[in-house]
Design a protein around this motif. Sequence first.
Motif, PDB file in Angstrom:
ATOM      1  N   ASP A 133     -17.039  -3.919  13.946  1.00 55.64           N
ATOM      2  CA  ASP A 133     -15.712  -4.318  13.498  1.00 55.64           C
ATOM      3  C   ASP A 133     -14.622  -3.491  14.165  1.00 55.64           C
ATOM      4  O   ASP A 133     -13.635  -4.030  14.640  1.00 55.64           O
ATOM      5  N   HIS A 134     -14.798  -2.170  14.170  1.00 52.75           N
ATOM      6  CA  HIS A 134     -13.789  -1.308  14.782  1.00 52.75           C
ATOM      7  C   HIS A 134     -14.380   0.045  15.140  1.00 52.75           C
ATOM      8  O   HIS A 134     -15.463   0.391  14.708  1.00 52.75           O
ATOM      9  N   ILE A 135     -13.623   0.760  15.952  1.00 53.20           N
ATOM     10  CA  ILE A 135     -13.966   2.118  16.360  1.00 53.20           C
ATOM     11  C   ILE A 135     -12.819   3.007  15.908  1.00 53.20           C
ATOM     12  O   ILE A 135     -11.655   2.711  16.186  1.00 53.20           O
ATOM     13  N   GLY A 136     -13.117   4.080  15.190  1.00 49.51           N
ATOM     14  CA  GLY A 136     -12.092   5.004  14.707  1.00 49.51           C
ATOM     15  C   GLY A 136     -11.831   6.099  15.729  1.00 49.51           C
ATOM     16  O   GLY A 136     -12.766   6.681  16.273  1.00 49.51           O
ATOM     17  N   VAL A 137     -10.553   6.372  15.984  1.00 47.89           N
ATOM     18  CA  VAL A 137     -10.160   7.371  16.967  1.00 47.89           C
ATOM     19  C   VAL A 137      -9.097   8.283  16.350  1.00 47.89           C
ATOM     20  O   VAL A 137      -8.065   7.801  15.882  1.00 47.89           O
ATOM     21  N   THR A 138      -9.343   9.576  16.349  1.00 47.15           N
ATOM     22  CA  THR A 138      -8.349  10.535  15.872  1.00 47.15           C
ATOM     23  C   THR A 138      -7.461  10.927  17.037  1.00 47.15           C
ATOM     24  O   THR A 138      -7.956  11.258  18.118  1.00 47.15           O
ATOM     25  N   VAL A 139      -6.155  10.870  16.799  1.00 42.47           N
ATOM     26  CA  VAL A 139      -5.165  11.147  17.846  1.00 42.47           C
ATOM     27  C   VAL A 139      -4.147  12.167  17.330  1.00 42.47           C
ATOM     28  O   VAL A 139      -3.941  12.278  16.127  1.00 42.47           O
ATOM     29  N   PRO A 140      -3.506  12.892  18.251  1.00 38.97           N
ATOM     30  CA  PRO A 140      -2.511  13.884  17.805  1.00 38.97           C
ATOM     31  C   PRO A 140      -1.197  13.254  17.358  1.00 38.97           C
ATOM     32  O   PRO A 140      -0.509  13.801  16.503  1.00 38.97           O
ATOM     33  N   ASP A 141      -0.848  12.089  17.909  1.00 37.45           N
ATOM     34  CA  ASP A 141       0.405  11.412  17.566  1.00 37.45           C
ATOM     35  C   ASP A 141       0.158   9.909  17.626  1.00 37.45           C
ATOM     36  O   ASP A 141      -0.087   9.363  18.705  1.00 37.45           O
ATOM     37  N   ILE A 142       0.216   9.245  16.489  1.00 39.70           N
ATOM     38  CA  ILE A 142      -0.162   7.832  16.422  1.00 39.70           C
ATOM     39  C   ILE A 142       0.780   6.931  17.216  1.00 39.70           C
ATOM     40  O   ILE A 142       0.342   5.946  17.805  1.00 39.70           O
ATOM     41  N   GLU A 143       2.064   7.273  17.278  1.00 42.41           N
ATOM     42  CA  GLU A 143       3.006   6.453  18.038  1.00 42.41           C
ATOM     43  C   GLU A 143       2.737   6.562  19.536  1.00 42.41           C
ATOM     44  O   GLU A 143       2.734   5.556  20.246  1.00 42.41           O
ATOM     45  N   GLN A 144       2.489   7.783  20.021  1.00 41.05           N
ATOM     46  CA  GLN A 144       2.175   7.960  21.447  1.00 41.05           C
ATOM     47  C   GLN A 144       0.854   7.295  21.796  1.00 41.05           C
ATOM     48  O   GLN A 144       0.730   6.667  22.854  1.00 41.05           O
ATOM     49  N   ALA A 145      -0.145   7.410  20.922  1.00 39.06           N
ATOM     50  CA  ALA A 145      -1.444   6.784  21.177  1.00 39.06           C
ATOM     51  C   ALA A 145      -1.314   5.265  21.175  1.00 39.06           C
ATOM     52  O   ALA A 145      -1.913   4.579  22.015  1.00 39.06           O
TER      53      ALA A 145
ATOM     54  N   ARG B 262      -3.651   3.353  11.582  1.00 36.35           N
ATOM     55  CA  ARG B 262      -3.173   2.089  12.160  1.00 36.35           C
ATOM     56  C   ARG B 262      -4.338   1.344  12.810  1.00 36.35           C
ATOM     57  O   ARG B 262      -5.167   1.931  13.493  1.00 36.35           O
ATOM     58  N   MET B 263      -4.361   0.024  12.632  1.00 31.74           N
ATOM     59  CA  MET B 263      -5.388  -0.822  13.233  1.00 31.74           C
ATOM     60  C   MET B 263      -4.788  -1.563  14.428  1.00 31.74           C
ATOM     61  O   MET B 263      -3.726  -2.188  14.314  1.00 31.74           O
ATOM     62  N   LEU B 264      -5.484  -1.479  15.577  1.00 36.00           N
ATOM     63  CA  LEU B 264      -5.070  -2.150  16.800  1.00 36.00           C
ATOM     64  C   LEU B 264      -6.085  -3.211  17.190  1.00 36.00           C
ATOM     65  O   LEU B 264      -7.288  -3.027  16.986  1.00 36.00           O
ATOM     66  N   ALA B 265      -5.603  -4.288  17.793  1.00 33.56           N
ATOM     67  CA  ALA B 265      -6.465  -5.316  18.373  1.00 33.56           C
ATOM     68  C   ALA B 265      -6.416  -5.164  19.884  1.00 33.56           C
ATOM     69  O   ALA B 265      -5.360  -4.925  20.457  1.00 33.56           O
ATOM     70  N   VAL B 266      -7.581  -5.283  20.520  1.00 34.22           N
ATOM     71  CA  VAL B 266      -7.664  -5.234  21.977  1.00 34.22           C
ATOM     72  C   VAL B 266      -8.484  -6.435  22.417  1.00 34.22           C
ATOM     73  O   VAL B 266      -9.712  -6.441  22.292  1.00 34.22           O
ATOM     74  N   GLY B 267      -7.796  -7.464  22.895  1.00 34.17           N
ATOM     75  CA  GLY B 267      -8.492  -8.655  23.354  1.00 34.17           C
ATOM     76  C   GLY B 267      -9.328  -9.277  22.260  1.00 34.17           C
ATOM     77  O   GLY B 267      -8.987  -9.232  21.083  1.00 34.17           O
ATOM     78  N   ASN B 268     -10.461  -9.831  22.649  1.00 35.43           N
ATOM     79  CA  ASN B 268     -11.372 -10.505  21.731  1.00 35.43           C
ATOM     80  C   ASN B 268     -12.624  -9.650  21.580  1.00 35.43           C
ATOM     81  O   ASN B 268     -13.683  -9.972  22.102  1.00 35.43           O
ATOM     82  N   SER B 269     -12.453  -8.513  20.891  1.00 32.86           N
ATOM     83  CA  SER B 269     -13.575  -7.583  20.737  1.00 32.86           C
ATOM     84  C   SER B 269     -13.349  -6.736  19.493  1.00 32.86           C
ATOM     85  O   SER B 269     -12.491  -7.054  18.676  1.00 32.86           O
ATOM     86  N   ALA B 270     -14.081  -5.664  19.368  1.00 31.87           N
ATOM     87  CA  ALA B 270     -13.906  -4.757  18.230  1.00 31.87           C
ATOM     88  C   ALA B 270     -12.494  -4.176  18.247  1.00 31.87           C
ATOM     89  O   ALA B 270     -11.880  -4.011  19.297  1.00 31.87           O
ATOM     90  N   ASN B 271     -11.975  -3.872  17.062  1.00 34.41           N
ATOM     91  CA  ASN B 271     -10.660  -3.277  16.919  1.00 34.41           C
ATOM     92  C   ASN B 271     -10.738  -1.762  17.048  1.00 34.41           C
ATOM     93  O   ASN B 271     -11.830  -1.189  17.000  1.00 34.41           O
ATOM     94  N   ILE B 272      -9.584  -1.118  17.194  1.00 38.32           N
ATOM     95  CA  ILE B 272      -9.502   0.338  17.239  1.00 38.32           C
ATOM     96  C   ILE B 272      -8.639   0.788  16.071  1.00 38.32           C
ATOM     97  O   ILE B 272      -7.509   0.319  15.905  1.00 38.32           O
ATOM     98  N   GLU B 273      -9.176   1.686  15.253  1.00 42.53           N
ATOM     99  CA  GLU B 273      -8.428   2.243  14.125  1.00 42.53           C
ATOM    100  C   GLU B 273      -8.013   3.661  14.496  1.00 42.53           C
ATOM    101  O   GLU B 273      -8.856   4.515  14.753  1.00 42.53           O
TER     102      GLU B 273
END
Length: 175
Positions: free
Chosen positions: A9-21, A66-77
């Motif tokens: 369904d999705h891959i979780g990614v920790t980032v230092p700044d969500i807006e920049q990521a 935040r949940m992102l969609a990338v094309g027609n595949s798993a999402n990135i959280e």
Amino acid sequence: MEKSTRGIDHIGVTVPDIEQATLFFQKAFAAEVIYDNLAAADEPKSGQQVEQSLGLKPGTTEMRIRMLAVGNSANIELFQFGNVSQRQPVIASDYGLQHVAFYVDDIQKAVEQFTQSGGKLLSKSNKLSSAAESGFGNQFVYGRAPWGMLVEMISYPAGINYPADSQPKRWTPAQ
């Protein structure tokens, strides 16, 4: 055995700044914001329940999700945490999730977008050379996102050479 899993369904990614990521993923991979689970206007979350549910260090605060969609595949959280010291991003030989791979139609264009968005390549693109993945134009390249996460860009326009006895097929975008 009955299958109860339907896919990733999705891959979780920790980032230092969500807006920049978010901006990086939008520019590099045409990601789109689906929704915020924890927006800037929301009260950050902390406490024992938050720490236990995600296995966080005591005192860690969830700042943004935040949940992102990338094309027609798993999402990135995307997750942004506060009140916690960070370690360096993993490298390929570390245990656990080590990279996320994006299927791209034009690897040279993808590399250009990736680097213009702040990503740094580890090498030039390489041919996919295993028996299953080899074919004209099939290639990959690894790089690091601005915060250090390992990212792969992969393209196999010649398709995959499945073994005769292979029942499951690798996810591939429709042509």
